[in-house]
Design a protein around this motif. Structure first.
Motif, short mmCIF file in Angstrom:
data_model
loop_
_atom_site.label_atom_id
_atom_site.label_comp_id
_atom_site.label_asym_id
_atom_site.label_seq_id
_atom_site.Cartn_x
_atom_site.Cartn_y
_atom_site.Cartn_z
N UNK A 1 28.84 29.04 29.71
CA UNK A 1 29.65 28.50 28.62
C UNK A 1 29.67 26.97 28.72
N UNK A 2 30.23 26.32 27.73
CA UNK A 2 30.19 24.85 27.67
C UNK A 2 30.76 24.19 28.93
N UNK A 3 31.92 24.69 29.39
CA UNK A 3 32.54 24.10 30.59
C UNK A 3 31.66 24.32 31.81
N UNK A 4 31.05 25.48 31.87
CA UNK A 4 30.16 25.79 32.99
C UNK A 4 28.92 24.90 32.98
N UNK A 5 28.38 24.68 31.78
CA UNK A 5 27.20 23.80 31.67
C UNK A 5 27.53 22.38 32.12
N UNK A 6 28.70 21.92 31.68
CA UNK A 6 29.11 20.56 32.06
C UNK A 6 29.31 20.46 33.57
N UNK A 7 29.94 21.48 34.15
CA UNK A 7 30.16 21.48 35.60
C UNK A 7 28.83 21.53 36.35
N UNK A 8 27.91 22.39 35.87
CA UNK A 8 26.61 22.50 36.54
C UNK A 8 25.83 21.20 36.45
N UNK A 9 25.95 20.54 35.31
CA UNK A 9 25.27 19.24 35.13
C UNK A 9 25.81 18.23 36.15
N UNK A 10 27.12 18.21 36.32
CA UNK A 10 27.74 17.28 37.26
C UNK A 10 27.38 17.62 38.72
N UNK A 11 27.31 18.92 39.02
CA UNK A 11 26.91 19.34 40.37
C UNK A 11 25.47 18.91 40.64
N UNK A 12 24.59 19.11 39.67
CA UNK A 12 23.19 18.70 39.84
C UNK A 12 23.09 17.19 40.05
N UNK A 13 23.81 16.43 39.21
CA UNK A 13 23.80 14.97 39.34
C UNK A 13 24.31 14.55 40.72
N UNK A 14 25.37 15.22 41.16
CA UNK A 14 25.95 14.89 42.46
C UNK A 14 24.96 15.15 43.58
N UNK A 15 24.23 16.25 43.49
CA UNK A 15 23.26 16.55 44.54
C UNK A 15 22.10 15.56 44.55
N UNK A 16 21.68 15.12 43.36
CA UNK A 16 20.62 14.11 43.29
C UNK A 16 21.10 12.80 43.93
N UNK A 17 22.30 12.39 43.56
CA UNK A 17 22.83 11.13 44.08
C UNK A 17 23.09 11.21 45.59
N UNK A 18 23.56 12.35 46.05
CA UNK A 18 23.79 12.51 47.50
C UNK A 18 22.47 12.49 48.26
N UNK A 19 21.44 13.11 47.70
CA UNK A 19 20.13 13.08 48.36
C UNK A 19 19.64 11.65 48.51
N UNK A 20 19.72 10.89 47.41
CA UNK A 20 19.28 9.48 47.45
C UNK A 20 20.12 8.69 48.45
N UNK A 21 21.41 8.96 48.48
CA UNK A 21 22.31 8.23 49.39
C UNK A 21 21.99 8.56 50.84
N UNK A 22 21.78 9.85 51.14
CA UNK A 22 21.44 10.23 52.52
C UNK A 22 20.13 9.56 52.97
N UNK A 23 19.18 9.49 52.07
CA UNK A 23 17.88 8.89 52.43
C UNK A 23 18.06 7.40 52.76
N UNK A 24 18.89 6.72 51.97
CA UNK A 24 19.11 5.29 52.21
C UNK A 24 19.92 5.08 53.49
N UNK A 25 20.90 5.94 53.73
CA UNK A 25 21.69 5.84 54.97
C UNK A 25 20.75 5.99 56.18
#
Lengths: 133, 69
Positions: free
Chosen positions: A39-63
Protein backbone atom coordinates in the motif's frame (compact mmCIF):
# COMPACT_ATOMS: atom_id res chain seq x y z
CA UNK A 1 52.40 21.03 -1.47
CA UNK A 2 50.48 23.99 -2.88
CA UNK A 3 49.80 22.00 -6.04
CA UNK A 4 48.37 19.13 -3.99
CA UNK A 5 46.01 21.44 -2.17
CA UNK A 6 44.98 23.07 -5.43
CA UNK A 7 44.34 19.66 -6.98
CA UNK A 8 42.14 18.70 -4.03
CA UNK A 9 40.12 21.86 -4.38
CA UNK A 10 39.73 21.45 -8.12
CA UNK A 11 38.63 17.83 -7.70
CA UNK A 12 36.13 18.85 -5.07
CA UNK A 13 34.80 21.76 -7.12
CA UNK A 14 34.40 19.50 -10.16
CA UNK A 15 32.66 16.80 -8.17
CA UNK A 16 30.19 19.28 -6.72
CA UNK A 17 29.11 20.53 -10.14
CA UNK A 18 25.61 19.36 -11.13
CA UNK A 19 25.75 16.10 -13.03
CA UNK A 20 29.33 15.29 -12.09
CA UNK A 21 28.47 12.76 -9.43
CA UNK A 22 29.97 14.34 -6.36
CA UNK A 23 26.78 15.98 -5.20
CA UNK A 24 25.03 12.60 -5.08
CA UNK A 25 24.99 12.66 -1.28
CA UNK A 26 22.22 15.23 -1.29
CA UNK A 27 20.11 13.87 -4.13
CA UNK A 28 17.04 11.82 -3.21
CA UNK A 29 16.91 8.25 -4.48
CA UNK A 30 14.06 7.76 -6.90
CA UNK A 31 15.11 4.90 -9.10
CA UNK A 32 15.03 1.93 -6.73
CA UNK A 33 11.81 0.06 -7.35
CA UNK A 34 9.67 -1.04 -4.42
CA UNK A 35 7.22 -3.96 -4.42
CA UNK A 36 4.07 -2.93 -6.31
CA UNK A 37 1.88 -4.96 -3.95
CA UNK A 38 2.56 -2.65 -0.99
CA UNK A 39 0.00 0.00 0.00
CA UNK A 40 1.05 3.65 -0.28
CA UNK A 41 2.39 3.87 3.29
CA UNK A 42 4.28 0.63 2.82
CA UNK A 43 5.81 1.84 -0.44
CA UNK A 44 6.94 5.06 1.19
CA UNK A 45 8.43 3.17 4.14
CA UNK A 46 10.20 0.70 1.84
CA UNK A 47 11.59 3.57 -0.21
CA UNK A 48 12.99 5.18 2.94
CA UNK A 49 14.44 1.86 4.16
CA UNK A 50 16.17 1.34 0.80
CA UNK A 51 17.54 4.90 0.84
CA UNK A 52 18.75 4.40 4.39
CA UNK A 53 20.58 1.21 3.48
CA UNK A 54 22.26 2.88 0.50
CA UNK A 55 23.37 5.81 2.62
CA UNK A 56 24.57 3.56 5.44
CA UNK A 57 26.59 1.46 3.00
CA UNK A 58 28.29 4.57 1.61
CA UNK A 59 28.90 5.86 5.14
CA UNK A 60 30.42 2.57 6.34
CA UNK A 61 32.75 2.52 3.34
CA UNK A 62 33.96 6.06 4.04
CA UNK A 63 34.39 5.34 7.76
CA UNK A 64 36.50 2.28 6.93
CA UNK A 65 38.58 4.15 4.36
CA UNK A 66 39.23 7.05 6.72
CA UNK A 67 40.27 4.63 9.44
CA UNK A 68 42.50 2.64 7.12
CA UNK A 69 44.23 5.72 5.71
CA UNK A 70 44.89 7.09 9.18
CA UNK A 71 42.87 10.25 8.60
CA UNK A 72 40.87 9.51 11.75
CA UNK A 73 41.87 8.10 15.11
CA UNK A 74 40.61 4.64 16.04
CA UNK A 75 38.29 6.24 18.60
CA UNK A 76 36.81 8.64 16.03
CA UNK A 77 36.21 5.87 13.51
CA UNK A 78 34.76 3.47 16.10
CA UNK A 79 32.38 6.15 17.37
CA UNK A 80 30.90 6.79 13.95
CA UNK A 81 30.87 3.08 13.14
CA UNK A 82 28.94 2.29 16.32
CA UNK A 83 26.34 4.98 15.59
CA UNK A 84 25.92 3.74 12.01
CA UNK A 85 25.65 0.13 13.24
CA UNK A 86 22.95 1.12 15.73
CA UNK A 87 21.00 2.82 12.93
CA UNK A 88 21.44 -0.27 10.74
CA UNK A 89 19.79 -2.35 13.48
CA UNK A 90 16.93 0.12 13.65
CA UNK A 91 16.51 -0.02 9.87
CA UNK A 92 16.16 -3.80 10.19
CA UNK A 93 13.47 -3.30 12.84
CA UNK A 94 11.55 -1.05 10.44
CA UNK A 95 11.93 -3.70 7.72
CA UNK A 96 10.53 -6.28 10.14
CA UNK A 97 7.55 -4.01 10.83
CA UNK A 98 7.04 -3.70 7.08
CA UNK A 99 7.23 -7.45 6.64
CA UNK A 100 4.53 -7.83 9.32
CA UNK A 101 2.25 -5.34 7.54
CA UNK A 102 2.57 -2.52 10.08
CA UNK A 103 2.58 0.11 7.35
CA UNK A 104 1.85 3.29 9.30
CA UNK A 105 4.24 2.45 12.10
CA UNK A 106 6.97 1.49 9.63
CA UNK A 107 6.45 4.70 7.67
CA UNK A 108 6.78 7.00 10.69
CA UNK A 109 9.80 5.10 12.04
CA UNK A 110 11.46 5.07 8.62
CA UNK A 111 10.93 8.82 8.18
CA UNK A 112 12.57 9.61 11.51
CA UNK A 113 15.38 7.15 10.97
CA UNK A 114 16.21 8.40 7.49
CA UNK A 115 16.61 11.92 8.89
CA UNK A 116 18.98 10.64 11.60
CA UNK A 117 21.02 8.72 9.03
CA UNK A 118 21.19 11.77 6.78
CA UNK A 119 22.46 13.82 9.73
CA UNK A 120 25.07 11.16 10.53
CA UNK A 121 26.10 11.21 6.89
CA UNK A 122 26.61 14.98 7.02
CA UNK A 123 28.55 14.68 10.29
CA UNK A 124 30.85 12.00 8.88
CA UNK A 125 31.42 14.12 5.78
CA UNK A 126 32.29 17.16 7.86
CA UNK A 127 34.65 15.27 10.16
CA UNK A 128 38.18 16.29 9.34
CA UNK A 129 41.45 14.59 10.24
CA UNK A 130 42.46 13.88 13.79
CA UNK A 131 43.71 16.87 15.75
CA UNK A 132 47.48 16.98 15.91
CA UNK A 133 48.98 17.62 19.30
CA UNK B 1 58.60 23.35 1.92
CA UNK B 2 55.57 25.57 2.38
CA UNK B 3 53.54 24.89 5.51
CA UNK B 4 49.85 24.50 4.84
CA UNK B 5 47.46 26.03 7.32
CA UNK B 6 45.73 23.20 9.30
CA UNK B 7 42.40 24.88 8.63
CA UNK B 8 42.96 24.31 4.92
CA UNK B 9 43.52 20.59 5.57
CA UNK B 10 40.38 20.37 7.68
CA UNK B 11 38.29 21.98 4.95
CA UNK B 12 39.90 19.78 2.30
CA UNK B 13 39.19 16.67 4.41
CA UNK B 14 35.56 17.63 4.84
CA UNK B 15 35.13 18.31 1.12
CA UNK B 16 36.86 15.05 0.21
CA UNK B 17 34.68 13.08 2.65
CA UNK B 18 31.59 14.61 1.11
CA UNK B 19 32.84 13.76 -2.37
CA UNK B 20 33.76 10.22 -1.26
CA UNK B 21 30.29 9.57 0.16
CA UNK B 22 28.77 10.96 -3.03
CA UNK B 23 30.89 8.70 -5.20
CA UNK B 24 30.13 5.65 -3.05
CA UNK B 25 26.44 6.40 -3.28
CA UNK B 26 26.60 6.83 -7.04
CA UNK B 27 28.45 3.51 -7.31
CA UNK B 28 25.77 1.75 -5.26
CA UNK B 29 22.97 3.30 -7.31
CA UNK B 30 24.69 2.23 -10.52
CA UNK B 31 25.00 -1.31 -9.18
CA UNK B 32 21.31 -1.38 -8.23
CA UNK B 33 20.28 0.01 -11.62
CA UNK B 34 22.27 -2.81 -13.21
CA UNK B 35 20.60 -5.41 -11.01
CA UNK B 36 17.16 -3.97 -11.84
CA UNK B 37 17.98 -4.13 -15.54
CA UNK B 38 19.07 -7.76 -15.08
CA UNK B 39 15.63 -8.55 -13.70
CA UNK B 40 16.17 -8.50 -9.94
CA UNK B 41 12.78 -8.03 -8.29
CA UNK B 42 12.09 -5.23 -5.76
CA UNK B 43 11.92 -7.83 -2.98
CA UNK B 44 15.30 -9.22 -3.98
CA UNK B 45 16.72 -5.69 -4.09
CA UNK B 46 15.61 -5.10 -0.49
CA UNK B 47 17.63 -8.15 0.58
CA UNK B 48 20.53 -7.24 -1.69
CA UNK B 49 20.76 -3.72 -0.19
CA UNK B 50 20.73 -5.09 3.36
CA UNK B 51 23.43 -7.64 2.55
CA UNK B 52 25.56 -4.98 0.87
CA UNK B 53 25.18 -2.72 3.93
CA UNK B 54 26.14 -5.54 6.30
CA UNK B 55 29.20 -6.38 4.19
CA UNK B 56 30.28 -2.71 4.27
CA UNK B 57 29.72 -2.67 8.04
CA UNK B 58 31.91 -5.74 8.59
CA UNK B 59 34.63 -4.35 6.34
CA UNK B 60 34.57 -1.02 8.18
CA UNK B 61 34.91 -2.78 11.55
CA UNK B 62 37.75 -4.93 10.24
CA UNK B 63 39.65 -1.84 9.08
CA UNK B 64 39.10 -0.15 12.44
CA UNK B 65 40.26 -3.27 14.29
CA UNK B 66 43.53 -3.23 12.37
CA UNK B 67 44.38 0.21 13.75
CA UNK B 68 46.75 0.26 16.72
CA UNK B 69 45.47 1.32 20.09
Amino acid sequence: MKRTVLALWLAAAFALLPGCGGNGAIKPIETIEVPATLPAAGKEAQKLVNESNVLLTATFRVIGDNAESGVWTKKQAQGYHDTAERYAGQVDEVQNALDRGMWASAQSQAALLSKLIFELNKEVAAQARKAEK
Amino acid sequence: MTTVNPIVWKIADAVLNLVAIGFEREAIMTEIAKKQAEGMTPDQIVTYLRDMRDAAMMESQAKIDRLPG
